[in-house]
Design a protein around this motif. Structure first.
Motif, PDB file in Angstrom:
ATOM      1  N   LEU A 178       0.847  -1.379  -0.318  1.00 44.03           N
ATOM      2  CA  LEU A 178       0.144  -0.501  -0.147  1.00 44.03           C
ATOM      3  C   LEU A 178       0.739   1.347  -0.366  1.00 44.03           C
ATOM      4  N   THR A 179       0.895   2.201  -1.015  1.00 45.61           N
ATOM      5  CA  THR A 179       1.284   3.636  -0.727  1.00 45.61           C
ATOM      6  C   THR A 179       1.155   4.134   0.800  1.00 45.61           C
ATOM      7  N   ALA A 180      -0.944   3.746   1.266  1.00 47.48           N
ATOM      8  CA  ALA A 180      -0.932   4.709   2.168  1.00 47.48           C
ATOM      9  C   ALA A 180      -1.786   3.903   2.960  1.00 47.48           C
ATOM     10  N   ASP A 181      -2.183   3.468   4.290  1.00 50.05           N
ATOM     11  CA  ASP A 181      -2.304   2.556   5.127  1.00 50.05           C
ATOM     12  C   ASP A 181      -3.791   2.345   4.822  1.00 50.05           C
ATOM     13  N   VAL A 182      -4.586   0.933   4.511  1.00 46.70           N
ATOM     14  CA  VAL A 182      -5.596   0.649   4.464  1.00 46.70           C
ATOM     15  C   VAL A 182      -6.078   0.221   6.186  1.00 46.70           C
ATOM     16  N   PRO A 183      -6.651   0.892   7.318  1.00 50.44           N
ATOM     17  CA  PRO A 183      -6.216   0.078   8.103  1.00 50.44           C
ATOM     18  C   PRO A 183      -7.661  -0.934   8.288  1.00 50.44           C
ATOM     19  N   TYR A 218       1.534  -4.825   4.067  1.00 47.90           N
ATOM     20  CA  TYR A 218       3.036  -3.768   4.130  1.00 47.90           C
ATOM     21  C   TYR A 218       2.784  -2.349   3.854  1.00 47.90           C
ATOM     22  N   VAL A 219       3.398  -1.493   4.115  1.00 48.50           N
ATOM     23  CA  VAL A 219       3.085  -0.176   3.978  1.00 48.50           C
ATOM     24  C   VAL A 219       3.905   0.722   3.087  1.00 48.50           C
ATOM     25  N   LEU A 220       4.095   1.663   2.358  1.00 49.76           N
ATOM     26  CA  LEU A 220       5.534   2.542   1.449  1.00 49.76           C
ATOM     27  C   LEU A 220       5.469   3.450   2.692  1.00 49.76           C
ATOM     28  N   PRO A 221       7.192   3.237   3.226  1.00 45.73           N
ATOM     29  CA  PRO A 221       7.272   3.885   4.384  1.00 45.73           C
ATOM     30  C   PRO A 221       7.568   5.654   4.087  1.00 45.73           C
ATOM     31  N   GLU A 234      14.732   1.602  -9.125  1.00 42.89           N
ATOM     32  CA  GLU A 234      13.491   1.567  -9.225  1.00 42.89           C
ATOM     33  C   GLU A 234      12.953   2.396  -8.217  1.00 42.89           C
ATOM     34  N   ASN A 235      12.149   2.883  -7.902  1.00 39.37           N
ATOM     35  CA  ASN A 235      11.578   4.058  -6.757  1.00 39.37           C
ATOM     36  C   ASN A 235      10.091   3.997  -6.437  1.00 39.37           C
ATOM     37  N   ALA A 236       9.602   3.952  -5.544  1.00 39.36           N
ATOM     38  CA  ALA A 236       7.867   4.421  -6.134  1.00 39.36           C
ATOM     39  C   ALA A 236       7.642   5.496  -6.300  1.00 39.36           C
ATOM     40  N   GLY A 249      -6.800   9.929  -3.303  1.00 41.73           N
ATOM     41  CA  GLY A 249      -5.996   9.024  -3.594  1.00 41.73           C
ATOM     42  C   GLY A 249      -4.759   7.679  -2.517  1.00 41.73           C
ATOM     43  N   LEU A 250      -4.767   6.447  -3.078  1.00 41.25           N
ATOM     44  CA  LEU A 250      -3.679   5.942  -2.613  1.00 41.25           C
ATOM     45  C   LEU A 250      -3.894   4.270  -3.660  1.00 41.25           C
ATOM     46  N   THR A 251      -2.978   3.397  -3.624  1.00 41.94           N
ATOM     47  CA  THR A 251      -2.672   2.568  -4.642  1.00 41.94           C
ATOM     48  C   THR A 251      -2.455   1.588  -3.720  1.00 41.94           C
TER      49      THR A 251
END
Length: 429
Positions: A178-183, A218-221, A234-236, A249-251
């Motif tokens: 996840l690029t941001a958390d989905v609790p 897992y959530v992107l740091p 490569e980088n996000a 939004g998020l991915t």
């Protein structure tokens, strides 16, 4: 919503989507989102008329083939569940294949269950700079691949609150990035995986530096912190994953395995991780030297057309990765970002084995395309082919047997991926 134990083709997915729009013209529509580098259409299927959009991207990596069937599963579900989707003010949008050129190159092999060696014998894994999701890491804005440009334009047009990128792994388990958390996502994801008897991967190569949000999620740091091994360019931030954040939004990336192994779900501490990772680094260097030598022997045999083939660039990327990745593994043995578990070491083992297998398979395909598939077995092409085929057969067999992996029916891969996407969308109301 289960179909045959086979992956649909790029053209088959588009044809099925077209039939869906014909049957439900009040709800479904298709449009051309762009064209690939070879001129193939990038189709966007939309279901519903809500103001809030979920964008599902299939085929970001051409050798990860479950996504097209997952997109159709979700599209049919959105039609079936039309009233609830209308109440939620949601439209589902499906980019049916982000890399059709590469995916078609993977369609030369069997569509369903196959021996592991046959899988790698027909695989195509593009160089990172030719992968539409990752290409932005290597290119300046305005110089995107046409597929990347099309996806970014779709994101900016739809402004999705959720983009779901449908990925897969050859051997391992299932996990979500996840690029941001989905609790709360870990709970339904784990439940669906258990029902389908697919291991949740609690240790990953891809997300070793990412933050955990529950088993297999897992959530992107944060920006400025490490997200990948140092040797991986490569980088996000340069990928298409971050684009939905411009619009609030998020991915979510949902990974499902072709062959599943429970080794990647074992959270117990590894008894000697430093030694285990050092052994993997040594094997990487050995395999790298062997594969590099095979490439050097193959080059004089290749025609000008083959020398400009994306298959060759894929081999070159793999060969160029061995030394840096081995160095990364050595560093990991000394200083790991997390305590290494049995699952982590199993995931690193898989990653180190698949690189030479992909390279050998693509190199054999290049020899095939140049007419070196038959001929004098004692000649240079014949000897090289024999060595590559023996190495591929033995390596693929060892990969599956050493990990005690089993084939996951395509229907199960698709169902887990689809239900996880639905869960993520439902949690982001």
């Amino acid at each position: 919503m289960r179909g045959p134990d086979a992956y649909p083709t790029v053209s088959g997915v588009a044809a099925a989507a077209r039939v869906l729009t014909q049957r439900h013209p009040d709800l479904c529509r298709m449009r051309l989102a762009g064209e690939s580098r070879a001129g193939r259409p990038l189709w966007l299927l939309s279901v519903g008329h809500g103001s809030r959009h979920v964008l599902v991207v299939a085929g970001p990596h051409p050798d990860e083939q479950a996504g097209g069937a997952t997109a159709l599963w979700l599209a049919e579900h959105a039609v079936w569940d039309r009233h609830r989707q209308a109440e939620a003010d949601v439209t589902w949008d499906f980019l049916l294949c982000l890399d059709p050129d590469g995916t078609v190159l993977n369609e030369t092999g069997p569509a369903g269950p196959r021996p592991p060696a046959v899988h790698y014998r027909h695989t195509y894994r593009p160089a990172a700079a030719e992968q539409p999701e990752w290409a932005g890491s290597f290119r300046v804005p305005g110089d995107e691949l046409p597929e990347t440009h099309a996806l970014l334009a779709v994101i900016d047009d739809l402004r999705p609150f959720l983009q779901c990128s449908l990925h897969g792994t050859d051997v391992g388990g299932s996990w979500v990035q996840l690029t941001a958390d989905v609790p709360g996502l870990a709970e339904p994801f784990g439940k669906y995986a258990a029902e389908l008897d697919i291991p949740v991967q609690t240790g990953t190569y891809d997300a070793l530096y990412w933050n955990g949000s529950g088993p297999g999620v897992y959530v992107l740091p944060p920006p400025g912190t490490r997200e990948r091994f140092p040797s991986e360019p490569e980088n996000a931030a340069g990928s298409t994953w971050g684009r939905p954040h411009r619009h609030g939004g998020l991915t979510a990336l949902v990974e499902v395995p072709m062959w599943a192994t429970r080794r990647v779900a074992d959270p117990s501490p590894h008894p000697d991780p430093a030694h285990a990772v050092a052994v993997l680094a040594t094997r990487l260097r050995k395999d790298g030297a062997t594969t590099s030598a095979a490439l050097d022997r193959a080059r004089p045999l290749l025609s000008e057309r083959a020398a400009n083939s994306p298959l060759l660039r894929g081999v070159e990327q793999a060969v160029g990765a061995f030394q840096g990745l081995a160095d990364d593994f050595d560093a990991l043995a000394v200083d790991s970002p997390v305590p290494l578990t049995m699952a982590h070491v199993a995931a690193l083992d898989i990653a180190s084995r698949r690189i030479p297998l992909r390279a050998s398979g693509m190199l054999l395909r290049l020899l095939d395309e140049d007419g070196h598939g038959v001929g004098d077995p004692a000649g240079d092409p014949g000897r090289l082919r024999s060595r590559l085929e023996r190495r591929l057969d033995a390596g693929a067999r060892d990969l599956v047997t050493a990990l005690d992996a089993r084939w996951v029916p395509v229907g199960d891969q698709v169902e887990l991926q689809a239900r996880t996407v639905l869960a993520a969308a439902g949690l982001l109301k």
